[in-house]
Design an enzyme around this catalytic site. Structure first.
Site, short mmCIF file in Angstrom:
data_model
loop_
_atom_site.label_atom_id
_atom_site.label_comp_id
_atom_site.label_asym_id
_atom_site.label_seq_id
_atom_site.Cartn_x
_atom_site.Cartn_y
_atom_site.Cartn_z
N ASP A 9 0.79 -1.25 0.00
CA ASP A 9 0.00 0.00 0.00
C ASP A 9 0.82 1.30 0.00
O ASP A 9 0.50 2.24 0.72
CB ASP A 9 -0.94 0.02 1.20
CG ASP A 9 -1.96 -1.10 1.18
OD1 ASP A 9 -1.93 -1.93 0.27
OD2 ASP A 9 -2.78 -1.16 2.11
N ASP A 51 -4.75 -0.70 -1.58
CA ASP A 51 -6.12 -0.45 -1.17
C ASP A 51 -6.84 0.01 -2.43
O ASP A 51 -6.31 0.83 -3.19
CB ASP A 51 -6.16 0.66 -0.11
CG ASP A 51 -6.48 0.14 1.27
OD1 ASP A 51 -6.33 -1.08 1.50
OD2 ASP A 51 -6.87 0.94 2.13
N HIS A 53 -10.60 0.91 -3.06
CA HIS A 53 -11.96 1.01 -2.58
C HIS A 53 -12.94 1.54 -3.64
O HIS A 53 -12.65 2.52 -4.32
CB HIS A 53 -12.01 1.94 -1.36
CG HIS A 53 -11.23 1.42 -0.19
ND1 HIS A 53 -11.34 0.13 0.26
CD2 HIS A 53 -10.30 2.02 0.61
CE1 HIS A 53 -10.53 -0.04 1.30
NE2 HIS A 53 -9.89 1.09 1.53
N HIS A 59 -16.33 1.04 6.38
CA HIS A 59 -14.88 1.31 6.47
C HIS A 59 -14.63 2.82 6.39
O HIS A 59 -13.71 3.33 7.01
CB HIS A 59 -14.18 0.58 5.32
CG HIS A 59 -12.69 0.63 5.36
ND1 HIS A 59 -11.94 0.15 6.41
CD2 HIS A 59 -11.79 1.09 4.44
CE1 HIS A 59 -10.65 0.32 6.15
NE2 HIS A 59 -10.54 0.89 4.96
N HIS A 73 -10.36 7.14 1.36
CA HIS A 73 -8.99 7.02 0.88
C HIS A 73 -8.91 5.95 -0.20
O HIS A 73 -9.74 5.04 -0.23
CB HIS A 73 -8.03 6.66 2.03
CG HIS A 73 -8.37 5.36 2.69
ND1 HIS A 73 -9.33 5.24 3.69
CD2 HIS A 73 -7.90 4.11 2.49
CE1 HIS A 73 -9.43 3.99 4.06
NE2 HIS A 73 -8.58 3.27 3.35
N LYS A 98 -7.29 -4.82 -2.95
CA LYS A 98 -8.08 -5.28 -1.80
C LYS A 98 -9.04 -4.19 -1.35
O LYS A 98 -8.77 -3.00 -1.52
CB LYS A 98 -7.16 -5.70 -0.65
CG LYS A 98 -6.23 -4.60 -0.16
CD LYS A 98 -5.20 -5.15 0.82
CE LYS A 98 -4.20 -4.13 1.25
NZ LYS A 98 -4.73 -3.05 2.08
N CYS A 140 -1.86 -2.40 7.72
CA CYS A 140 -1.82 -3.30 6.57
C CYS A 140 -0.53 -4.10 6.47
O CYS A 140 -0.56 -5.25 6.04
CB CYS A 140 -2.11 -2.53 5.29
SG CYS A 140 -3.81 -1.87 5.28
#
Length: 193
Positions: A9, A51, A53, A59, A73, A98, A140
């Site tokens: 990340d 990440d 999203h 979250h 984010h 993810k 993470c």
């Protein structure tokens, strides 16, 4: 058998100026790049997590608690979801996304573009040892390293190339690494924002 570097990340939103910045993140990005350039033969494989999203539900929160809820984010399609420009990406063979629709901290919860998971990818490439670097040591990176060990990979965290959110949660992460038999080198970057 072979070894792999897992870069966790190292994205713009997790570095200085990002929506969920971790102090020292940009320096970690540059440090990883320097190490890859200085020791090009150290790892047989290099992979990264992101990440990624879309709508991760609870979250994200307008009033985040920074434990299980966070500011928006790494939203797909935004500049913040991209790798930090200080991170050299030419050696990265696969990226594991993810957290599209739920919280996800470990890279082992992610998948490559073709749907293959990180553990399966590593095994398919004969990897038995992994080094983990990236952001954040206490979130993470911690989850990814613990899952790597759980999956049976000999796991090392290169702490000098991780940036941490807070001392207390970093202490918890270091104790968890020790308890899981994970090797640690160096000390995490922990700076006041």
């Amino acid at each position: 058998m072979s070894n792999a570097l897992i870069i966790v990340d190292v994205q713009k939103d997790f570095c200085e100026g990002g929506s969920l910045a971790v102090a020292g993140g940009a320096g970690v990005a540059a440090g990883i790049s320097r190490l890859l350039a200085a020791e090009p033969d150290r790892w047989d494989h290099v992979v990264a997590t992101k990440d990624f999203h879309i709508d991760p539900g609870l979250h994200f929160a307008d009033s985040p608690d920074y434990v299980s809820t966070w500011p928006r984010h790494c939203v797909v399609g935004t500049p913040g979801s991209e790798f930090h420009p200080e991170l050299a990406t030419d050696r990265i063979e696969a990226i594991f996304h993810k957290g599209e629709y739920a919280a996800a901290y470990s890279g082992f919860e992610g998948h490559a573009e073709d749907g293959e998971g990180l553990a399966d990818w590593l095994r398919r490439h004969g990897v038995d040892r992994v080094d983990v670097v990236g952001i954040a040591t206490d979130h993470c990176v911690r989850a990814t390293a613990l899952d790597a060990a759980q999956e049976g990979f000999a796991t090392t965290v290169l702490l000098d190339l991780t940036a941490a959110v807070a001392p207390d949660t970093t202490d918890v992460a270091l104790r968890a690494f020790d308890g899981a038999g994970i090797t640690m080198h160096g000390a995490p970057v922990i700076r006041a924002a």
